[in-house]
Design an enzyme around this catalytic site. Structure first.
Site, mmCIF file in Angstrom:
data_model
loop_
_atom_site.group_PDB
_atom_site.id
_atom_site.type_symbol
_atom_site.label_atom_id
_atom_site.label_comp_id
_atom_site.label_asym_id
_atom_site.label_seq_id
_atom_site.Cartn_x
_atom_site.Cartn_y
_atom_site.Cartn_z
ATOM 1 C CG HIS A 158 5.667 18.825 -41.275
ATOM 2 N ND1 HIS A 158 5.722 18.856 -39.903
ATOM 3 C CD2 HIS A 158 6.424 17.758 -41.661
ATOM 4 C CE1 HIS A 158 6.486 17.870 -39.466
ATOM 5 N NE2 HIS A 158 6.912 17.180 -40.514
ATOM 6 C CG ASP A 193 5.799 11.764 -38.947
ATOM 7 O OD1 ASP A 193 5.567 11.246 -40.057
ATOM 8 O OD2 ASP A 193 6.830 12.438 -38.714
ATOM 9 C CG HIS A 195 9.760 15.009 -38.279
ATOM 10 N ND1 HIS A 195 9.834 14.010 -39.223
ATOM 11 C CD2 HIS A 195 11.028 15.467 -38.090
ATOM 12 C CE1 HIS A 195 11.100 13.863 -39.608
ATOM 13 N NE2 HIS A 195 11.838 14.723 -38.933
ATOM 14 C CG ASP A 282 8.950 9.782 -40.050
ATOM 15 O OD1 ASP A 282 8.015 9.332 -39.366
ATOM 16 O OD2 ASP A 282 8.978 10.965 -40.448
#
Length: 340
Positions: A158, A193, A195, A282
């Site tokens: 990120h 991931d 996200h 995740d």
């Protein structure tokens, strides 16, 4: 498979972050490294300490303005009367093309995309060693290893070239990809991931030498909200070199494995010399963020499929938060990767 990790990565210990405006315990905890180390060892990995690689590989991705900010902002923040213990921004510019503020508060808002990446006295050192773990894994692949694992914590995907965000400070995945470019003419990144890796996409969005592919939860109602949509294809020289494959919430093994097929078609069309896998555990059905529903055996199947591409691979740890199966999920992925 070799795995790289430095104990200094545990020093960063964020206390809180804001979720829906309310302070919550920060899920990006040092204990993640202990669980991930157990998982890597169970997969038969030889854990090695990375060398200190200096600022060069990090500066190849991140701007000097941002590096200067991140190294010194905690000390500057302590001089502000009544400031929070950790550096947390309270103002963000609507646009980032204007004047650069001189104040610590203004620069925090400029260089921190959200309130999920508090900076403490230990953050700089931990982030450097996290990045150096990714560099060392890339060095192992450059030296002939078919694959290597970087236990990079804090995570990185990120983080933009000049901004932290989403628990991330240095973009370890991007740093590994850029380091591989020393030998590889073209590098592909596959981000699995939960996200979307908005920082990774942003770093390479206008470049044709690094292909970015991401499978993630549809961001229309999920972090990072503003990036990760299917119509984002790159820009300028990078147009056509970015592929996003958003999945509906709670998608499980079969949906994820199905999404790998268009990802593989794009990667094969790009004909890369090396691959970086941004590994987010995740996506697990029991992860605290609860966005997708990949099972532990699903991670093994995912790894076997990706490994079948036959590309020299750097596996960089991204998300994956504290739950009973975190170690098992990493073991499943690394074992599956090595089985091909």
């Amino acid at each position: 498979m070799k795995a790289f990790y430095a104990v200094e990565q545990k020093q960063h210990n964020p206390k809180a972050f804001l979720s829906s405006g309310a302070p919550q315990p920060n899920p990006e905890q040092p204990e993640r490294t202990e669980r991930l180390l157990l998982g890597a060892k169970a997969a038969g990995c030889a854990i090695e300490r990375p060398r200190e690689h200096g600022r060069g590989p990090i500066a190849a991705i991140h701007t000097p303005e941002y590096l200067d900010f991140l190294e010194h902002i905690y000390t500057r923040w302590q001089r502000i009367e009544g400031a929070s213990e950790e550096v947390i921004p309270n103002i963000h510019p609507l646009g980032r093309n204007g004047r650069y503020p001189a104040s610590a508060v203004g620069q925090a808002g400029y260089h921190m995309a959200d309130t999920a990446c508090p900076i403490s006295a230990e953050t700089w050192d931990s982030a450097c060693w996290s990045a150096w773990s990714a560099v060392e894994a890339a060095e192992a692949v450059i030296s002939g290893a078919p694959a290597a694992y970087a236990l990079s914590r804090p995570p990185g995907h990120h983080a933009f070239a000049d901004a932290a965000g989403g628990f991330c400070f240095f973009n370890n995945t991007a740093i590994a990809a850029q380091h591989l470019r020393k030998q590889a003419a073209r590098v592909a990144i596959l981000d699995v991931d939960l996200h979307h890796g908005n920082g990774t996409q942003g770093i390479f969005y206008a470049r044709p030498d690094v292909l970015t592919v991401s499978i993630h939860t549809d961001p229309v109602r999920f972090y990072p909200f503003f990036w990760g949509h299917a119509d984002e294809r790159g820009e300028g020289p990078g147009l056509g070199y970015n592929l996003n494959l958003p999945l509906p919430r709670k998608s499980g093994d079969e949906a994820f494995l199905e999404a790998l097929q268009p990802a593989f078609r794009r990667i094969r069309a790009f004909a890369p010399d090396a691959l970086v896998v941004a590994l987010g555990l995740d996506a697990f059905e029991g992860d605290p963020f609860g966005g997708l529903s990949v099972s532990t055996p699903g991670f093994a199947r995912m790894a076997e499929a990706i490994s079948s591409l036959g590309l020299p691979s750097v596996i960089v740890q991204e998300g994956g938060y504290l739950c009973d199966a975190l170690s098992d999920n990493l073991t499943a992925f690394l074992t599956g990767y090595a089985s091909q």
